[in-house]
Design a protein around this motif. Structure first.
Motif, PDB file in Angstrom:
ATOM      1  N   LEU A 113       1.399   2.064  -3.483  1.00 53.01           N
ATOM      2  CA  LEU A 113       0.179   2.618  -4.074  1.00 53.01           C
ATOM      3  C   LEU A 113       0.000   4.080  -3.697  1.00 53.01           C
ATOM      4  O   LEU A 113      -0.266   4.933  -4.550  1.00 53.01           O
ATOM      5  CB  LEU A 113      -1.033   1.802  -3.613  1.00 53.01           C
ATOM      6  N   LEU A 170      -0.885   9.259 -10.481  1.00 50.55           N
ATOM      7  CA  LEU A 170      -2.190   8.834 -10.990  1.00 50.55           C
ATOM      8  C   LEU A 170      -3.144  10.020 -11.124  1.00 50.55           C
ATOM      9  O   LEU A 170      -3.894  10.124 -12.099  1.00 50.55           O
ATOM     10  CB  LEU A 170      -2.792   7.779 -10.058  1.00 50.55           C
ATOM     11  N   LEU A 202       0.820  -1.209   0.000  1.00 55.09           N
ATOM     12  CA  LEU A 202       0.000   0.000   0.000  1.00 55.09           C
ATOM     13  C   LEU A 202       0.853   1.257   0.000  1.00 55.09           C
ATOM     14  O   LEU A 202       0.425   2.300  -0.500  1.00 55.09           O
ATOM     15  CB  LEU A 202      -0.937   0.004   1.210  1.00 55.09           C
ATOM     16  N   LEU A 222       0.073   7.904  -5.961  1.00 52.24           N
ATOM     17  CA  LEU A 222      -1.170   8.663  -6.127  1.00 52.24           C
ATOM     18  C   LEU A 222      -0.982   9.994  -6.857  1.00 52.24           C
ATOM     19  O   LEU A 222      -1.791  10.337  -7.725  1.00 52.24           O
ATOM     20  CB  LEU A 222      -1.819   8.901  -4.756  1.00 52.24           C
ATOM     21  N   GLY A 225      -0.023   3.455   4.897  1.00 51.00           N
ATOM     22  CA  GLY A 225      -0.171   2.313   4.000  1.00 51.00           C
ATOM     23  C   GLY A 225       0.617   1.111   4.481  1.00 51.00           C
ATOM     24  O   GLY A 225       0.144  -0.029   4.428  1.00 51.00           O
TER      25      GLY A 225
END
Length: 345
Positions: free
Chosen positions: A12, A19, A9, A16, A289
């Motif tokens: 991820l 993204l 996480l 962000l 995360g």
């Protein structure tokens, strides 16, 4: 493997901003395609390599189901008892499941009396996973079929999560509390580290496993045995110890204060410090995360999962301190100016 999973996480969250940037209207489709394809190709290569190497690694398929089963053993035992009480015992029948449940509860109870019992779980899942605890199950309950045992372990974990998601969520929250409510932090370190204890711990980790007949590794194990009796220590400066303890104590209030301030920023402050707030939250997302995936899959009782976060937790805490100081100074500034013109303040 466990540490790698704990960063899933984190990766991820760290991606962000990229993204989000993909949705910028100014971005062209070729640039978006490059940003998307490069990580996908990299991930595909890594996963394919993992699959190839897993064929020669018997622990590759064993680790995840056994970890989930042993970490959640107490919850799974409760689920088994409930299934037996309802008569919902699956294809093996209630008598067989009762024997499995009784064996599991017996092993859990044994682990509670071990010196290494994990604080948050109340038992020692390492004893269940690596000791001679669940290993006899393969022959006793599964006719020597390891795959059947692994399938059973994963199936019962998923069944427990499906039937009682609240219990799983409570376990996750309890694990997260170890980090965010302050009694287990990256900065907290003892002023003196006895190296003999660390070498002995490394040796204990290796002992339960079948060690390879490889001369350099054999030499390494022998060296560990010799060093496990060393008198050498690592002494940490008192100032560093005090600073670490202070940062450990301050992390929870700083973290929650930052969240509160960000949520209730006025429009003027949001305009001035909105970007700064996003950066601070982004920095905090690394540890969040990491802790979240560890809390789901494993337990933050393992100190290594805390220590490995040291650098970016330290960075995020200092960023948050600077953010709160800036907000405080900006909030105080109008009142200071008014007080300068009005002696009654």
């Amino acid at each position: 493997m466990t540490l790698r999973a704990s960063f899933a996480l984190t990766i991820l969250f760290s991606g962000l901003p990229v993204l989000i940037a993909l949705f910028d209207r100014r971005e062209t489709w070729p640039r978006r395609a490059v940003v998307i394809l490069v990580p996908l190709i990299t991930a595909a290569v890594v996963l394919r390599t993992e699959q190839i190497l897993a064929k020669s690694d018997p622990q590759a398929k064993w680790w995840l189901p056994t970890t989930l089963f042993t970490i959640h053993a107490n919850l799974i035992a409760q689920q088994m008892d409930e299934d037996i009480a309802r008569g919902d015992c699956g294809p093996h029948g209630c008598e067989w499941l009762h024997e499995v449940s009784a064996s599991l509860q017996e092993e859990i109870e044994k682990s509670r009396h071990l010196p290494k019992s994990w604080r948050s779980l109340g038992f020692d899942p390492d004893y269940l996973m690596y000791g001679d605890s669940l290993r006899p199950w393969r022959d006793r309950f599964f006719d020597g079929d390891t795959d059947r045992q692994l399938h059973f372990e994963m199936s019962y974990y998923l069944r427990t999560a499906r039937m009682h998601p609240g219990r799983i969520a409570a376990k996750v929250m309890q694990q997260m509390a170890q980090f965010y409510l302050g009694y287990k932090q990256s900065f907290l370190a003892t002023p003196r580290v006895k190296l003999a204890r660390r070498y002995s711990r490394a040796l204990d980790v290796l002992q339960p496993h079948l060690l390879p007949s490889y001369p350099p590794f054999t030499h390494y194990v022998e060296k560990l045995k010799n060093l496990s009796f060393t008198k050498a220590t690592l002494d940490q400066p008192v100032l560093v110890t005090v600073a670490g303890a202070l940062l450990c104590f301050l992390f929870p209030p700083i973290f929650f204060a930052t969240l509160g301030v960000v949520c209730f920023l006025s429009s003027d402050l949001r305009r001035l410090y909105g970007s700064f707030a996003v950066v601070v939250l982004f920095a905090f997302s690394y540890s969040f995360g990491n802790c979240l995936i560890t809390a789901i899959v494993h337990s933050l009782d393992v100190t290594g999962y805390i220590i490995v976060q040291y650098s970016f937790v330290l960075l995020s805490e200092w960023m948050a301190i600077l953010f709160l100081v800036e907000i405080g100074m900006e909030t105080r500034r109008p009142r200071t100016e008014v007080c300068a013109n009005h002696k009654g303040c």
